[in-house]
Scaffold this motif. Structure first.
Motif, PDB file in Angstrom:
ATOM      1  N   SER A 251     -79.537-117.123 -73.408  1.00  0.00           N
ATOM      2  CA  SER A 251     -78.985-115.896 -73.097  1.00  0.00           C
ATOM      3  C   SER A 251     -78.406-115.333 -74.019  1.00  0.00           C
ATOM      4  O   SER A 251     -78.193-114.037 -74.571  1.00  0.00           O
ATOM      5  CB  SER A 251     -78.529-115.520 -71.784  1.00  0.00           C
ATOM      6  N   ALA A 252     -77.501-115.984 -74.799  1.00  0.00           N
ATOM      7  CA  ALA A 252     -76.375-115.767 -75.617  1.00  0.00           C
ATOM      8  C   ALA A 252     -77.027-115.568 -76.999  1.00  0.00           C
ATOM      9  O   ALA A 252     -76.904-114.493 -77.686  1.00  0.00           O
ATOM     10  CB  ALA A 252     -75.399-116.808 -76.041  1.00  0.00           C
ATOM     11  N   ALA A 253     -78.029-116.268 -77.291  1.00  0.00           N
ATOM     12  CA  ALA A 253     -78.831-116.011 -78.627  1.00  0.00           C
ATOM     13  C   ALA A 253     -79.612-114.799 -78.401  1.00  0.00           C
ATOM     14  O   ALA A 253     -79.863-114.123 -79.476  1.00  0.00           O
ATOM     15  CB  ALA A 253     -79.600-117.392 -78.887  1.00  0.00           C
ATOM     16  N   GLY A 254     -80.332-114.530 -77.124  1.00  0.00           N
ATOM     17  CA  GLY A 254     -80.986-113.484 -76.948  1.00  0.00           C
ATOM     18  C   GLY A 254     -80.035-112.152 -77.190  1.00  0.00           C
ATOM     19  O   GLY A 254     -80.569-111.231 -77.602  1.00  0.00           O
ATOM     20  N   ALA A 255     -78.880-112.200 -76.862  1.00  0.00           N
ATOM     21  CA  ALA A 255     -78.056-111.155 -76.709  1.00  0.00           C
ATOM     22  C   ALA A 255     -77.692-110.822 -78.228  1.00  0.00           C
ATOM     23  O   ALA A 255     -77.551-109.685 -78.584  1.00  0.00           O
ATOM     24  CB  ALA A 255     -76.877-111.484 -75.993  1.00  0.00           C
TER      25      ALA A 255
ATOM     26  N   VAL B 169     -79.711-111.551 -80.900  1.00  0.00           N
ATOM     27  CA  VAL B 169     -80.679-110.861 -81.646  1.00  0.00           C
ATOM     28  C   VAL B 169     -80.946-109.545 -81.170  1.00  0.00           C
ATOM     29  O   VAL B 169     -81.252-108.518 -81.979  1.00  0.00           O
ATOM     30  CB  VAL B 169     -82.082-111.862 -81.218  1.00  0.00           C
ATOM     31  N   SER B 170     -80.601-109.220 -79.906  1.00  0.00           N
ATOM     32  CA  SER B 170     -80.852-107.743 -79.408  1.00  0.00           C
ATOM     33  C   SER B 170     -79.995-106.995 -80.111  1.00  0.00           C
ATOM     34  O   SER B 170     -80.103-105.787 -80.705  1.00  0.00           O
ATOM     35  CB  SER B 170     -80.707-107.727 -77.975  1.00  0.00           C
ATOM     36  N   ALA B 171     -78.801-107.217 -80.095  1.00  0.00           N
ATOM     37  CA  ALA B 171     -77.565-106.641 -80.861  1.00  0.00           C
ATOM     38  C   ALA B 171     -77.903-106.484 -82.502  1.00  0.00           C
ATOM     39  O   ALA B 171     -77.633-105.374 -82.928  1.00  0.00           O
ATOM     40  CB  ALA B 171     -76.422-107.251 -80.727  1.00  0.00           C
ATOM     41  N   TYR B 172     -78.286-107.317 -83.150  1.00  0.00           N
ATOM     42  CA  TYR B 172     -78.695-107.446 -84.155  1.00  0.00           C
ATOM     43  C   TYR B 172     -79.846-106.276 -84.634  1.00  0.00           C
ATOM     44  O   TYR B 172     -79.817-105.489 -85.166  1.00  0.00           O
ATOM     45  CB  TYR B 172     -79.185-108.755 -84.855  1.00  0.00           C
ATOM     46  N   LEU B 173     -80.871-106.230 -83.681  1.00  0.00           N
ATOM     47  CA  LEU B 173     -81.977-105.351 -83.872  1.00  0.00           C
ATOM     48  C   LEU B 173     -81.620-104.108 -83.400  1.00  0.00           C
ATOM     49  O   LEU B 173     -81.992-102.974 -83.910  1.00  0.00           O
ATOM     50  CB  LEU B 173     -83.100-105.858 -82.946  1.00  0.00           C
ATOM     51  N   ARG B 174     -80.777-103.646 -82.441  1.00  0.00           N
ATOM     52  CA  ARG B 174     -80.299-102.382 -82.351  1.00  0.00           C
ATOM     53  C   ARG B 174     -79.392-101.797 -83.287  1.00  0.00           C
ATOM     54  O   ARG B 174     -79.512-100.783 -83.644  1.00  0.00           O
ATOM     55  CB  ARG B 174     -79.272-102.544 -80.932  1.00  0.00           C
ATOM     56  N   ARG B 175     -78.598-102.901 -84.007  1.00  0.00           N
ATOM     57  CA  ARG B 175     -77.849-102.261 -85.403  1.00  0.00           C
ATOM     58  C   ARG B 175     -78.544-101.732 -86.266  1.00  0.00           C
ATOM     59  O   ARG B 175     -78.395-100.773 -86.999  1.00  0.00           O
ATOM     60  CB  ARG B 175     -77.033-103.668 -85.649  1.00  0.00           C
ATOM     61  N   TRP B 176     -79.708-102.485 -86.673  1.00  0.00           N
ATOM     62  CA  TRP B 176     -80.680-102.241 -87.963  1.00  0.00           C
ATOM     63  C   TRP B 176     -81.728-101.175 -87.642  1.00  0.00           C
ATOM     64  O   TRP B 176     -82.598-100.754 -88.286  1.00  0.00           O
ATOM     65  CB  TRP B 176     -80.976-103.415 -88.442  1.00  0.00           C
ATOM     66  N   ALA B 177     -81.981-100.953 -86.217  1.00  0.00           N
ATOM     67  CA  ALA B 177     -83.146-100.064 -85.763  1.00  0.00           C
ATOM     68  C   ALA B 177     -82.911 -98.663 -86.303  1.00  0.00           C
ATOM     69  O   ALA B 177     -81.833 -98.243 -86.222  1.00  0.00           O
ATOM     70  CB  ALA B 177     -83.609-100.128 -84.457  1.00  0.00           C
ATOM     71  N   PRO B 178     -84.003 -98.007 -86.632  1.00  0.00           N
ATOM     72  CA  PRO B 178     -83.610 -96.463 -86.894  1.00  0.00           C
ATOM     73  C   PRO B 178     -83.455 -95.638 -85.757  1.00  0.00           C
ATOM     74  O   PRO B 178     -83.738 -96.136 -84.641  1.00  0.00           O
ATOM     75  CB  PRO B 178     -85.096 -96.138 -87.559  1.00  0.00           C
ATOM     76  N   PRO B 179     -82.770 -94.704 -86.038  1.00  0.00           N
ATOM     77  CA  PRO B 179     -82.546 -93.875 -84.689  1.00  0.00           C
ATOM     78  C   PRO B 179     -83.699 -93.385 -84.021  1.00  0.00           C
ATOM     79  O   PRO B 179     -84.852 -93.132 -84.637  1.00  0.00           O
ATOM     80  CB  PRO B 179     -81.739 -92.433 -85.514  1.00  0.00           C
ATOM     81  N   ALA B 180     -83.339 -93.148 -82.921  1.00  0.00           N
ATOM     82  CA  ALA B 180     -84.617 -92.757 -82.115  1.00  0.00           C
ATOM     83  C   ALA B 180     -85.328 -91.364 -82.448  1.00  0.00           C
ATOM     84  O   ALA B 180     -86.514 -90.996 -82.337  1.00  0.00           O
ATOM     85  CB  ALA B 180     -84.234 -92.412 -80.477  1.00  0.00           C
ATOM     86  N   ALA B 181     -84.473 -90.407 -82.960  1.00  0.00           N
ATOM     87  CA  ALA B 181     -84.927 -89.082 -83.278  1.00  0.00           C
ATOM     88  C   ALA B 181     -85.761 -89.288 -84.703  1.00  0.00           C
ATOM     89  O   ALA B 181     -86.825 -88.472 -84.540  1.00  0.00           O
ATOM     90  CB  ALA B 181     -83.658 -88.285 -83.690  1.00  0.00           C
TER      91      ALA B 181
END
Length: 87
Positions: free
Chosen positions: A7-11, A13-25
């Motif tokens: 779960s720590a590794a998943g968190a 990865v999730s934080a990394y993806l959220r950081r580099w994901a383009p804005p929703a707009a």
């Protein structure tokens, strides 16, 4: 213990993806743009060609300024060959 590490590794990865994901707009705009292009392509395909009678001349380029056989060109009806200008 293994579940906590997973779960720590998943968190992370999730934080990394959220950081580099383009804005929703931006993502929504790109999807809307793709939908509009797809719709306009479909309408254009259904409508067919705009001017089906227009064909390229013998030189292969539509609207070419190079005259072909039978074209009076710059010589005019008199056919003097002077091109209308003084040489």
């Amino acid at each position: 213990m293994a579940e906590e590490q997973l779960s720590a590794a998943g968190a992370r990865v999730s934080a990394y993806l959220r950081r580099w994901a383009p804005p929703a707009a931006l993502t929504g705009f790109v999807l809307l743009l793709l939908a509009v292009f797809a719709l306009s392509y479909g309408v254009g395909t259904a409508a067919g060609p705009v001017a089906p009678g227009i064909r390229p001349d013998r030189t292969g380029t539509p609207g070419s300024s190079v005259p072909h056989e039978g074209d009076m060109g710059a010589e005019g009806a008199a056919g003097t060959g002077s091109g209308g200008g003084a040489r």
